[in-house]
Write a protein that holds these residues in place. Structure first.
Motif, PDB file in Angstrom:
ATOM      1  N   THR A   4       1.047  -1.204  -0.111  1.00  0.00           N
ATOM      2  CA  THR A   4       0.046   0.043   0.138  1.00  0.00           C
ATOM      3  C   THR A   4       1.158   1.143   0.070  1.00  0.00           C
ATOM      4  OG1 THR A   4      -0.047  -0.089   2.536  1.00  0.00           O
ATOM      5  CG2 THR A   4      -1.785  -1.259   1.238  1.00  0.00           C
ATOM      6  N   SER A   6       0.481   5.784   0.557  1.00  0.00           N
ATOM      7  CA  SER A   6      -0.558   6.821   0.711  1.00  0.00           C
ATOM      8  C   SER A   6      -0.589   7.702  -0.732  1.00  0.00           C
ATOM      9  CB  SER A   6      -0.434   7.645   1.786  1.00  0.00           C
ATOM     10  OG  SER A   6       0.859   8.462   1.420  1.00  0.00           O
ATOM     11  N   GLN A  27       1.315  -5.364  -7.369  1.00  0.00           N
ATOM     12  CA  GLN A  27       0.063  -4.293  -7.123  1.00  0.00           C
ATOM     13  C   GLN A  27       0.291  -3.501  -6.097  1.00  0.00           C
ATOM     14  OE1 GLN A  27      -3.744  -5.811  -7.513  1.00  0.00           O
ATOM     15  NE2 GLN A  27      -3.365  -7.239  -9.462  1.00  0.00           N
ATOM     16  N   THR A  29      -1.844  -0.963  -3.727  1.00  0.00           N
ATOM     17  CA  THR A  29      -3.217  -0.034  -3.423  1.00  0.00           C
ATOM     18  C   THR A  29      -2.912   1.202  -3.082  1.00  0.00           C
ATOM     19  OG1 THR A  29      -4.217  -2.382  -3.165  1.00  0.00           O
ATOM     20  CG2 THR A  29      -5.320  -0.242  -2.364  1.00  0.00           C
ATOM     21  N   VAL A  30      -3.535   2.299  -3.391  1.00  0.00           N
ATOM     22  CA  VAL A  30      -3.211   3.594  -3.023  1.00  0.00           C
ATOM     23  C   VAL A  30      -4.309   4.045  -2.170  1.00  0.00           C
ATOM     24  CG1 VAL A  30      -2.675   6.267  -3.716  1.00  0.00           C
ATOM     25  CG2 VAL A  30      -2.044   3.993  -5.167  1.00  0.00           C
ATOM     26  N   PHE A  31      -4.019   4.749  -1.164  1.00  0.00           N
ATOM     27  CA  PHE A  31      -5.237   5.240  -0.169  1.00  0.00           C
ATOM     28  C   PHE A  31      -5.146   6.848  -0.009  1.00  0.00           C
ATOM     29  CE2 PHE A  31      -4.727   0.910   1.395  1.00  0.00           C
ATOM     30  CZ  PHE A  31      -5.782   0.473   1.876  1.00  0.00           C
ATOM     31  N   ARG A  32      -6.504   7.461  -0.081  1.00  0.00           N
ATOM     32  CA  ARG A  32      -6.474   8.675  -0.173  1.00  0.00           C
ATOM     33  C   ARG A  32      -7.565   8.797   1.249  1.00  0.00           C
ATOM     34  NH1 ARG A  32      -7.358  13.301  -4.698  1.00  0.00           N
ATOM     35  NH2 ARG A  32      -6.620  14.810  -3.592  1.00  0.00           N
ATOM     36  N   ASN A  34      -7.397   7.838   4.106  1.00  0.00           N
ATOM     37  CA  ASN A  34      -7.426   6.492   4.816  1.00  0.00           C
ATOM     38  C   ASN A  34      -8.520   5.557   4.151  1.00  0.00           C
ATOM     39  OD1 ASN A  34      -5.525   7.096   6.740  1.00  0.00           O
ATOM     40  ND2 ASN A  34      -6.958   8.055   7.866  1.00  0.00           N
ATOM     41  N   LYS A  35      -8.798   5.708   2.908  1.00  0.00           N
ATOM     42  CA  LYS A  35      -9.791   4.902   2.250  1.00  0.00           C
ATOM     43  C   LYS A  35      -9.013   4.596   0.894  1.00  0.00           C
ATOM     44  CE  LYS A  35     -13.620   6.961   3.854  1.00  0.00           C
ATOM     45  NZ  LYS A  35     -14.887   8.133   3.677  1.00  0.00           N
ATOM     46  N   PRO A  36      -9.079   3.182   0.352  1.00  0.00           N
ATOM     47  CA  PRO A  36      -8.475   2.658  -0.812  1.00  0.00           C
ATOM     48  C   PRO A  36      -9.266   3.558  -1.883  1.00  0.00           C
ATOM     49  CG  PRO A  36      -9.862   0.958   0.143  1.00  0.00           C
ATOM     50  CD  PRO A  36      -9.939   2.022   1.201  1.00  0.00           C
ATOM     51  N   LYS A  39      -5.670   1.243  -7.685  1.00  0.00           N
ATOM     52  CA  LYS A  39      -4.715   0.483  -7.765  1.00  0.00           C
ATOM     53  C   LYS A  39      -3.563   0.807  -8.731  1.00  0.00           C
ATOM     54  CE  LYS A  39      -6.270  -3.738  -5.302  1.00  0.00           C
ATOM     55  NZ  LYS A  39      -6.561  -5.269  -5.481  1.00  0.00           N
TER      56      LYS A  39
END
Length: 74
Positions: A4, A6, A27, A29-32, A34-36, A39
């Motif tokens: 993951t 940010s 892969q 996963t990018v969070f913004r 604190n929510k996914p 990808k």
């Protein structure tokens, strides 16, 4: 373990993150907030039987309207 990052990490280190995705075929996963959010995934040209130029043309045709809208904003 899933990888993951940010959104701010991606903005700061996109090149390094892209290198990791391409080299290790992982892969991220990018969070913004604190929510996914999305990808970042590697394109595997060998499994689809297509070359990179064919894949690029396919992406271009699928998202041409988006690219044109972004170009008008600049």
């Amino acid at each position: 373990m899933p990888l993951t990052a940010s959104f701010s990490d991606v903005r700061r280190d996109l090149s390094a993150i892209a290198d990791k995705v391409m080299a290790d075929h992982v892969q991220i996963t990018v969070f913004r907030n604190n929510k996914p959010a999305f990808k970042i995934v590697p394109v595997d040209a060998t499994s689809s039987g297509k070359g990179y130029l064919e894949l690029a043309n396919e992406v271009d045709s699928d998202y041409r309207d988006v690219f044109e809208a972004l170009a008008r904003e600049s």
